[in-house]
Design an enzyme around this catalytic site. Structure first.
Site, PDB file in Angstrom:
ATOM      1  N   ASP A 115       0.833  -1.209   0.000  1.00  0.00           N
ATOM      2  CA  ASP A 115       0.000   0.000   0.000  1.00  0.00           C
ATOM      3  C   ASP A 115       0.868   1.259   0.000  1.00  0.00           C
ATOM      4  OD1 ASP A 115      -2.339  -1.564   0.092  1.00  0.00           O
ATOM      5  OD2 ASP A 115      -2.180  -1.741   2.270  1.00  0.00           O
ATOM      6  N   HIS A 142      -5.736  -3.553   4.955  1.00  0.00           N
ATOM      7  CA  HIS A 142      -5.190  -3.868   3.633  1.00  0.00           C
ATOM      8  C   HIS A 142      -6.288  -4.246   2.650  1.00  0.00           C
ATOM      9  CE1 HIS A 142      -2.236  -4.986   0.666  1.00  0.00           C
ATOM     10  NE2 HIS A 142      -2.614  -6.243   0.641  1.00  0.00           N
TER      11      HIS A 142
END
Length: 282
Positions: A115, A142
């Protein structure tokens, strides 16, 4: 297959020993015995139209069984979970280790590095900078709205409120799924991110100070809201988690993103815990 892959990797010119094991219970036990770091990327890939949660039942069973093997053969290892949905699979590993009486919250990590890698890349494309010079803080979880980039804490606070960028960071994995047209999801970028995190953990284990990586861990930050796990910047050390950083100052808009994240995250975590309770396995 595993011995063949091991033979292939063993030709890389690093000072290392590579061993492959047969995909059997005894092979798995032998592979895990004495391990210091266990990376779990196993699972089915996403296809177009699928969310990470759609993978839940299949991947939850895989992670549960691998966690049991790790708890028995490498109870003191650092466990790095990549298998999606990470928001639920990390709690699954925790529940298995708790049941075996070997749970150490400082040794369990959900790898959310990708990310940050994506956010840094996407920002660099907008700002025409080198992505290596960007280090965007990403907190939460996530998947989708649980991925919260904090642009106000970067050198580009003007990016707060950029809806297109936010969507790309939160759903960047969908780009890869669509581009592969049903043939899989992110593997190469995820491998890079997983390797980066594992290397950081190794450096910290060898005594290097100030090694900080974003990761989804057993965290005190939002426990008062019933959220047991949360991704934020974490200082790593020889014992695993050394220090969990606070989220820090955020804008009102980012706070709204955090509120949405917390709501979803709690459901994701509870789903993982409930799965183990209902499906303890053999």
């Amino acid at each position: 297959m595993a011995p063949g892959v091991a033979a292939d990797i063993s030709h890389i010119n690093t000072k290392s020993k590579v061993t492959g094991y047969d995909p059997t219970p005894s092979g798995l036990a032998a592979a895990l015995k004495g391990a210091e770091i266990v990376l779990i990327p196993a699972g089915v890939p996403r296809k177009p139209g699928m969310t990470r949660d759609d993978l839940f039942n299949t991947n939850a069973s895989i992670v549960r069984d691998l966690a049991k093997a790790a708890a028995e053969s490498a109870p003191d290892a650092n466990i790095l979970v990549i298998s999606n949905p990470v928001n639920s699979t990390v709690p699954i590993v925790a529940e298995i280790f708790k049941a075996k009486g070997v749970y150490n919250p400082k040794r369990l990590f959900g790898v959310t590095t990708l990310d940050v890698v994506r956010a840094s890349r996407f920002v660099s494309e907008i700002k025409n900078t080198d992505p290596k010079d960007e280090n965007i803080v990403v907190v939460g979880g996530h998947s989708g709205v649980t991925i919260v980039p904090l642009f106000s804490q970067s050198s580009h606070p003007d990016l707060v409120g950029n809806a297109e960028l936010l969507n790309r960071v939160q759903f960047g994995g969908d780009e890869v799924v669509k581009a592969k047209d049903g043939a899989g999801s992110a593997t190469l970028s995820m491998a890079m991110a997983g390797a980066r995190f594992a290397e950081s953990l190794l450096r910290a284990a060898q005594g290097e100070k100030g090694v900080v990586e974003p990761t989804f861990v057993d965290s005190p930050l939002y426990k008062d809201q019933g959220v047991e796990f949360f991704a934020s910047k974490v200082e790593l050390g020889p014992s695993g988690v050394e220090k969990i950083h606070e989220v820090g100052k955020v804008t009102a808009e980012e706070q709204k993103l955090l509120d949405a994240c917390i709501s979803d995250l709690k459901k994701n975590i509870d789903k993982g815990v409930a799965f183990v309770a209902q499906n303890p396995g053999k």
